[in-house]
Design a protein around this motif. Structure first.
Motif, mmCIF file in Angstrom:
data_model
loop_
_atom_site.group_PDB
_atom_site.id
_atom_site.type_symbol
_atom_site.label_atom_id
_atom_site.label_comp_id
_atom_site.label_asym_id
_atom_site.label_seq_id
_atom_site.Cartn_x
_atom_site.Cartn_y
_atom_site.Cartn_z
ATOM 1 N N ALA A 28 111.107 -11.540 57.459
ATOM 2 C CA ALA A 28 111.129 -12.993 57.634
ATOM 3 C C ALA A 28 109.745 -13.533 57.978
ATOM 4 O O ALA A 28 109.331 -14.595 57.480
ATOM 5 N N VAL A 29 109.012 -12.799 58.813
ATOM 6 C CA VAL A 29 107.658 -13.224 59.177
ATOM 7 C C VAL A 29 106.738 -13.198 57.957
ATOM 8 O O VAL A 29 105.957 -14.134 57.736
ATOM 9 N N MET A 30 106.830 -12.146 57.167
ATOM 10 C CA MET A 30 105.981 -12.065 55.980
ATOM 11 C C MET A 30 106.306 -13.176 54.986
ATOM 12 O O MET A 30 105.420 -13.692 54.295
ATOM 13 N N THR A 31 107.580 -13.546 54.911
ATOM 14 C CA THR A 31 107.970 -14.635 54.016
ATOM 15 C C THR A 31 107.502 -15.975 54.565
ATOM 16 O O THR A 31 106.911 -16.791 53.845
ATOM 17 N N ALA A 32 107.744 -16.209 55.849
ATOM 18 C CA ALA A 32 107.321 -17.465 56.472
ATOM 19 C C ALA A 32 105.801 -17.590 56.489
ATOM 20 O O ALA A 32 105.270 -18.705 56.438
ATOM 21 N N GLY A 33 105.111 -16.458 56.549
ATOM 22 C CA GLY A 33 103.655 -16.469 56.640
ATOM 23 C C GLY A 33 102.946 -16.286 55.318
ATOM 24 O O GLY A 33 101.750 -15.988 55.291
ATOM 25 N N ARG A 34 103.664 -16.469 54.212
ATOM 26 C CA ARG A 34 103.023 -16.289 52.902
ATOM 27 C C ARG A 34 101.834 -17.247 52.777
ATOM 28 O O ARG A 34 101.871 -18.374 53.277
ATOM 29 N N PRO A 35 100.781 -16.819 52.108
ATOM 30 C CA PRO A 35 99.511 -17.569 52.103
ATOM 31 C C PRO A 35 99.529 -18.786 51.180
ATOM 32 O O PRO A 35 98.889 -18.809 50.127
ATOM 33 N N GLN A 36 100.248 -19.814 51.611
ATOM 34 C CA GLN A 36 100.288 -21.060 50.857
ATOM 35 C C GLN A 36 99.148 -21.976 51.284
ATOM 36 O O GLN A 36 98.530 -21.787 52.329
ATOM 37 N N VAL A 37 98.905 -22.985 50.477
ATOM 38 C CA VAL A 37 97.898 -23.979 50.826
ATOM 39 C C VAL A 37 98.274 -24.642 52.148
ATOM 40 O O VAL A 37 99.418 -25.063 52.341
ATOM 41 N N GLY A 38 97.348 -24.683 53.072
ATOM 42 C CA GLY A 38 97.563 -25.360 54.339
ATOM 43 C C GLY A 38 98.093 -24.503 55.458
ATOM 44 O O GLY A 38 98.186 -24.967 56.593
ATOM 45 N N THR A 39 98.455 -23.234 55.186
ATOM 46 C CA THR A 39 98.957 -22.398 56.270
ATOM 47 C C THR A 39 97.843 -22.100 57.266
ATOM 48 O O THR A 39 96.702 -21.845 56.870
ATOM 49 N N PRO A 40 98.164 -22.116 58.568
ATOM 50 C CA PRO A 40 97.144 -21.785 59.560
ATOM 51 C C PRO A 40 96.945 -20.284 59.722
ATOM 52 O O PRO A 40 95.953 -19.848 60.323
ATOM 53 N N ILE A 41 97.870 -19.485 59.205
ATOM 54 C CA ILE A 41 97.874 -18.043 59.457
ATOM 55 C C ILE A 41 96.766 -17.354 58.656
ATOM 56 O O ILE A 41 96.677 -17.507 57.435
ATOM 57 N N ARG A 42 95.979 -16.579 59.355
ATOM 58 C CA ARG A 42 94.908 -15.827 58.709
ATOM 59 C C ARG A 42 95.140 -14.316 58.757
ATOM 60 O O ARG A 42 94.668 -13.592 57.891
ATOM 61 N N ARG A 43 95.874 -13.852 59.783
ATOM 62 C CA ARG A 43 96.159 -12.418 59.874
ATOM 63 C C ARG A 43 97.580 -12.189 60.387
ATOM 64 O O ARG A 43 98.027 -12.897 61.291
ATOM 65 N N VAL A 44 98.244 -11.217 59.780
ATOM 66 C CA VAL A 44 99.569 -10.795 60.237
ATOM 67 C C VAL A 44 99.507 -9.300 60.524
ATOM 68 O O VAL A 44 99.081 -8.517 59.660
ATOM 69 N N TYR A 45 99.919 -8.910 61.718
ATOM 70 C CA TYR A 45 99.887 -7.511 62.133
ATOM 71 C C TYR A 45 101.295 -7.003 62.417
ATOM 72 O O TYR A 45 102.115 -7.708 63.003
ATOM 73 N N GLY A 46 101.563 -5.757 62.041
ATOM 74 C CA GLY A 46 102.796 -5.085 62.402
ATOM 75 C C GLY A 46 102.536 -4.070 63.501
ATOM 76 O O GLY A 46 101.561 -3.321 63.442
ATOM 77 N N PHE A 47 103.395 -4.029 64.512
ATOM 78 C CA PHE A 47 103.209 -3.090 65.615
ATOM 79 C C PHE A 47 104.366 -2.104 65.692
ATOM 80 O O PHE A 47 105.434 -2.335 65.124
ATOM 81 N N GLU A 48 104.153 -1.008 66.388
ATOM 82 C CA GLU A 48 105.205 -0.023 66.585
ATOM 83 C C GLU A 48 106.030 -0.392 67.812
ATOM 84 O O GLU A 48 105.529 -0.992 68.757
ATOM 85 N N THR A 49 107.310 -0.022 67.778
ATOM 86 C CA THR A 49 108.206 -0.207 68.911
ATOM 87 C C THR A 49 108.780 1.157 69.260
ATOM 88 O O THR A 49 109.540 1.730 68.472
ATOM 89 N N LEU A 50 108.399 1.684 70.399
ATOM 90 C CA LEU A 50 108.839 3.020 70.785
ATOM 91 C C LEU A 50 110.357 3.125 70.812
ATOM 92 O O LEU A 50 111.038 2.222 71.285
ATOM 93 N N SER A 51 110.875 4.222 70.302
ATOM 94 C CA SER A 51 112.289 4.550 70.139
ATOM 95 C C SER A 51 112.902 3.815 68.949
ATOM 96 O O SER A 51 114.113 3.780 68.802
ATOM 97 N N SER A 52 112.079 3.261 68.109
ATOM 98 C CA SER A 52 112.562 2.629 66.883
ATOM 99 C C SER A 52 111.669 2.982 65.706
ATOM 100 O O SER A 52 112.143 3.427 64.663
ATOM 101 N N THR A 53 110.363 2.808 65.871
ATOM 102 C CA THR A 53 109.432 3.097 64.778
ATOM 103 C C THR A 53 109.397 4.585 64.463
ATOM 104 O O THR A 53 109.517 4.999 63.303
ATOM 105 N N GLU A 54 109.260 5.397 65.503
ATOM 106 C CA GLU A 54 109.075 6.837 65.280
ATOM 107 C C GLU A 54 110.382 7.547 64.934
ATOM 108 O O GLU A 54 110.363 8.709 64.505
ATOM 109 N N TRP A 55 111.524 6.878 65.098
ATOM 110 C CA TRP A 55 112.814 7.506 64.819
ATOM 111 C C TRP A 55 113.360 7.167 63.428
ATOM 112 O O TRP A 55 114.449 7.593 63.065
#
Length: 226
Positions: free
Chosen positions: A125-152
């Motif tokens: 949802a974030v990647m869709t909402a943050g798609r690089p359209q004209v006028g978007t303020p977003i310049r960088r999107v980062y994904g982080f790990e969540t312990l007990s979810s990412t590594e499993w």
């Protein structure tokens, strides 16, 4: 600079990116956390008065944790551990509204390959909402790990967490730990990955890999340069 962190459940913001958010706030950035679900209702068959009290309590803890980090926070009511029952457009439009309200140049969210489906769909949802359209303020999107979810997650090349960016949190690790202590009910005893000891050790290991005392790792999902 305006910073937005979009997570599925209360405590994800601290486990995944708490040190980084605290660092942003310390240098004067405006930091806002968006929590899409209550993190409670999947444990119960219905919402009774007792369950609602538990929801309110956890939201209170989230407010306290975010205050420690130096962030404001908003809550939404998507069904806990059931994001796959909700049209993706509903999640996306919620994130779009938060982007419009806070105009972030940086957005942090879950790694798209997490075992937890709520995390995966939040990232989408974030990647869709943050798609690089004209006028978007977003310049960088980062994904982080969540312990007990990412590594499993089931190991596949398409969902591997392979960080490309690292934030030195040597000076904000204690702030992250203080915020995490607010979520005592969600903490487990070592050697569970969601224990205070494991969270610190994980930060120290990532830090050692890049020459810091402690670090948080990220996948750079999108960058748009002027």
């Amino acid at each position: 600079m305006n910073v937005l962190c979009v997570v599925a459940h209360p405590d994800d913001e601290v486990i995944g990116v708490g040190g980084t958010l605290a660092s942003h706030a310390k240098r004067g950035d405006d930091v806002h956390v968006v929590i899409l679900s209550d993190g409670v209702t999947s444990r119960h068959d219905s919402i009774t008065e007792e369950v609602q009290a538990e929801i309110d309590e956890r939201r209170g803890r989230a407010k306290e944790a975010c205050e420690i980090l130096g962030a404001s926070v908003s809550f939404h009511t998507f069904p806990d551990q059931r994001f796959d029952t909700v049209p993706l457009i509903d999640l996306t439009q919620t994130v779009e509204a938060e982007v419009d309200a806070h105009e972030p140049s940086i957005v942090y969210t879950h790694h798209h390959g997490d075992l937890n489906l709520d995390h995966e769909l939040t990232s989408r949802a974030v990647m869709t909402a943050g798609r690089p359209q004209v006028g978007t303020p977003i310049r960088r999107v980062y994904g982080f790990e969540t312990l007990s979810s990412t590594e499993w997650a089931t190991p596949e090349p398409s969902n591997a967490f392979q960080p490309t960016s690292f934030k030195d949190i040597s000076e904000s690790l204690e702030t992250k730990e203080s915020a995490m202590q607010v979520y005592q009910r969600e903490l487990r005893d070592p050697p569970h990955p969601r224990s205070e000891k494991s969270i610190r050790q994980n930060a120290e290991v990532w830090g050692a890999k890049v020459g810091f005392d402690a670090a948080e790792p990220f996948v750079l999902l999108r960058e748009v340069r002027d």
